[in-house]
Scaffold this active site. Structure first.
Site, PDB file in Angstrom:
ATOM      1  N   ARG A 248      42.285  53.292  36.739  1.00  0.00           N
ATOM      2  CA  ARG A 248      40.956  53.775  36.363  1.00  0.00           C
ATOM      3  C   ARG A 248      40.602  54.940  37.289  1.00  0.00           C
ATOM      4  O   ARG A 248      41.147  55.073  38.395  1.00  0.00           O
ATOM      5  CB  ARG A 248      39.916  52.671  36.514  1.00  0.00           C
ATOM      6  CG  ARG A 248      40.161  51.436  35.643  1.00  0.00           C
ATOM      7  CD  ARG A 248      39.092  50.386  35.904  1.00  0.00           C
ATOM      8  NE  ARG A 248      39.249  49.220  35.046  1.00  0.00           N
ATOM      9  CZ  ARG A 248      39.896  48.097  35.411  1.00  0.00           C
ATOM     10  NH1 ARG A 248      40.436  48.022  36.619  1.00  0.00           N
ATOM     11  NH2 ARG A 248      39.981  47.080  34.583  1.00  0.00           N
TER      12      ARG A 248
ATOM     13  N   LYS B 258      38.240  46.511  39.724  1.00  0.00           N
ATOM     14  CA  LYS B 258      36.901  46.039  39.382  1.00  0.00           C
ATOM     15  C   LYS B 258      36.627  44.688  40.021  1.00  0.00           C
ATOM     16  O   LYS B 258      37.523  43.866  40.168  1.00  0.00           O
ATOM     17  CB  LYS B 258      36.759  45.912  37.858  1.00  0.00           C
ATOM     18  CG  LYS B 258      36.381  47.192  37.148  1.00  0.00           C
ATOM     19  CD  LYS B 258      36.106  46.896  35.687  1.00  0.00           C
ATOM     20  CE  LYS B 258      35.592  48.116  34.954  1.00  0.00           C
ATOM     21  NZ  LYS B 258      35.297  47.815  33.537  1.00  0.00           N
TER      22      LYS B 258
ATOM     23  N   HIS C 205      40.192  58.444  30.990  1.00  0.00           N
ATOM     24  CA  HIS C 205      40.552  57.127  30.459  1.00  0.00           C
ATOM     25  C   HIS C 205      41.666  57.225  29.420  1.00  0.00           C
ATOM     26  O   HIS C 205      42.392  56.250  29.195  1.00  0.00           O
ATOM     27  CB  HIS C 205      39.328  56.432  29.855  1.00  0.00           C
ATOM     28  CG  HIS C 205      39.485  54.946  29.764  1.00  0.00           C
ATOM     29  ND1 HIS C 205      39.478  54.129  30.873  1.00  0.00           N
ATOM     30  CD2 HIS C 205      39.688  54.130  28.702  1.00  0.00           C
ATOM     31  CE1 HIS C 205      39.655  52.867  30.493  1.00  0.00           C
ATOM     32  NE2 HIS C 205      39.790  52.840  29.189  1.00  0.00           N
TER      33      HIS C 205
ATOM     34  N   ARG D 204      44.925  56.371  31.000  1.00  0.00           N
ATOM     35  CA  ARG D 204      45.113  54.920  31.138  1.00  0.00           C
ATOM     36  C   ARG D 204      45.547  54.319  29.800  1.00  0.00           C
ATOM     37  O   ARG D 204      46.462  53.494  29.736  1.00  0.00           O
ATOM     38  CB  ARG D 204      43.795  54.292  31.611  1.00  0.00           C
ATOM     39  CG  ARG D 204      43.827  52.782  31.839  1.00  0.00           C
ATOM     40  CD  ARG D 204      42.550  52.397  32.561  1.00  0.00           C
ATOM     41  NE  ARG D 204      42.215  50.987  32.460  1.00  0.00           N
ATOM     42  CZ  ARG D 204      42.678  50.032  33.266  1.00  0.00           C
ATOM     43  NH1 ARG D 204      43.538  50.357  34.226  1.00  0.00           N
ATOM     44  NH2 ARG D 204      42.300  48.782  33.129  1.00  0.00           N
TER      45      ARG D 204
ATOM     46  N   HIS E  21      43.083  43.726  33.829  1.00  0.00           N
ATOM     47  CA  HIS E  21      42.151  43.198  32.834  1.00  0.00           C
ATOM     48  C   HIS E  21      41.906  41.710  33.080  1.00  0.00           C
ATOM     49  O   HIS E  21      42.852  40.949  33.306  1.00  0.00           O
ATOM     50  CB  HIS E  21      42.700  43.363  31.415  1.00  0.00           C
ATOM     51  CG  HIS E  21      42.606  44.758  30.897  1.00  0.00           C
ATOM     52  ND1 HIS E  21      43.397  45.240  29.874  1.00  0.00           N
ATOM     53  CD2 HIS E  21      41.803  45.800  31.257  1.00  0.00           C
ATOM     54  CE1 HIS E  21      43.082  46.503  29.627  1.00  0.00           C
ATOM     55  NE2 HIS E  21      42.123  46.861  30.453  1.00  0.00           N
TER      56      HIS E  21
ATOM     57  N   TYR F 202      45.180  48.129  23.233  1.00  0.00           N
ATOM     58  CA  TYR F 202      46.174  49.187  23.389  1.00  0.00           C
ATOM     59  C   TYR F 202      47.490  48.873  22.671  1.00  0.00           C
ATOM     60  O   TYR F 202      48.408  49.694  22.690  1.00  0.00           O
ATOM     61  CB  TYR F 202      46.473  49.407  24.877  1.00  0.00           C
ATOM     62  CG  TYR F 202      45.258  49.781  25.686  1.00  0.00           C
ATOM     63  CD1 TYR F 202      44.669  51.033  25.557  1.00  0.00           C
ATOM     64  CD2 TYR F 202      44.690  48.877  26.579  1.00  0.00           C
ATOM     65  CE1 TYR F 202      43.548  51.381  26.289  1.00  0.00           C
ATOM     66  CE2 TYR F 202      43.568  49.211  27.322  1.00  0.00           C
ATOM     67  CZ  TYR F 202      43.010  50.465  27.169  1.00  0.00           C
ATOM     68  OH  TYR F 202      41.901  50.804  27.896  1.00  0.00           O
TER      69      TYR F 202
END
Length: 313
Positions: free
Chosen positions: A161, A188, A261, A264, A287, A296
């Site tokens: 990210r 994150k 993004h 990614r 994730h 994806y």
């Protein structure tokens, strides 16, 4: 005998802190920079719509206000994803206010939100030939060209990210696990993951560090600005906006203007297309839910994989 302890805060300062409204507490507790930006934009939009000027005025909000705001977002042509995200930001605030007994209920609960258009992401992924062109786009032996090549490779080979890339320190690129070089990524929610370092990226990063001269500054930022050092900013990390401008400028020059993004998405799509295990890709991307990773996975849409071509008589 130890010296007497003096309070760090004065009584007046302590009382001022005790008067901080929970609305301000909620925002202060958002530690992720990207989340703070997104939620701040959402709440500022809601405040403009309702005329709210002070934090305490949120306590007068009703479900009718939330519905009217949602309908106004629709009228303004905002996408379903944007509307869902903005309602989620407002709902997060009211969940906190409920927890602090500042309001009796969350007025956003029960407000109908637009349906997701599909289970496929809207972020465009590059084709392999476009990715190769982008990796080669920064030309020359200048510090900027070397830095930009290293940035693009880090994004395209490791699916980071934008904020994750900005947080990288020099020593984050010098981890080793079972004899294999790894990147330490601060993701994150304060979660850390270790991603194997692609050889192509490693070579470009070390070439950049040798030219930049901060390779021994282990705790310092890895990717840094190369100009406009009016405030001593060359020792600081490149900003998220700076990374955006790097990707935007090179992609626009190649005729396919994209955001960060997309790189990614490109890395994730490429890995899955080359038969990477989806659970491993989920871990690689950081994730929390595999459903996000499936966005994806375009293999189910490839005609050559259809059962049609498995039929034989």
């Amino acid at each position: 005998m130890s010296e007497p302890q003096h309070p760090i805060q004065t009584t007046a300062e302590f009382l001022r802190l005790s008067d901080v409204p929970p609305e301000a507490e909620w925002f202060a507790n958002l530690t992720n920079a990207a989340t703070r930006r997104a939620y701040e934009n959402a709440l500022q939009d809601f405040m403009r719509f309702t005329g709210i000027a002070r934090p305490e005025e949120f306590r007068t909000v009703t479900r009718a206000h939330a519905i009217a705001w949602r309908d106004d977002l629709v009228r303004r042509g905002r996408s379903g994803g944007t509307i869902r995200h903005r309602l989620a930001a407002l709902s997060s605030l009211f969940d906190y206010l409920c927890e602090k007994n500042a309001v009796s209920h969350n007025p956003v609960k029960g407000v109908k939100r637009p349906k997701a258009d599909s289970n496929e992401g809207r972020t465009p992924a590059l084709g392999d030939h476009q990715a190769r062109k982008l990796l080669d786009a920064p030309d020359g032996a200048t510090l900027k060209a070397k830095r930009d090549r290293a940035i693009l490779a880090t994004l395209l080979y490791h699916a980071l990210r934008r904020d994750e890339l900005c947080k990288l320190t020099v020593k984050d690129f010098r981890h080793e696990r079972r004899g294999v070089p790894h990147i330490r990524v601060s993701g994150k929610g304060g979660k850390t993951r270790y991603v194997p370092l692609h050889p192509a990226t490693g070579g470009l990063v070390y070439d950049y560090l040798e030219t930049a001269g901060h390779g021994e500054d282990g705790d310092g930022a890895l990717f840094r600005p190369v100009k406009n050092n009016t405030g001593g900013g060359l020792g600081k990390a490149i900003t998220a906006d700076g990374v955006y401008k790097v990707v935007r400028a090179y992609s626009a020059a190649l005729g396919f203007t994209i955001g960060v993004h997309s790189l990614r998405a490109t890395a994730a799509t490429n890995a899955l297309d080359h038969q990477a295990d989806i659970a491993k890709v989920q871990e690689w991307l950081g994730h929390a839910n595999i459903a996000t990773t499936r966005i994806y996975d375009h293999r189910k849409t490839r005609p050559e994989d259809s059962p049609t071509f498995k039929v034989a008589y």
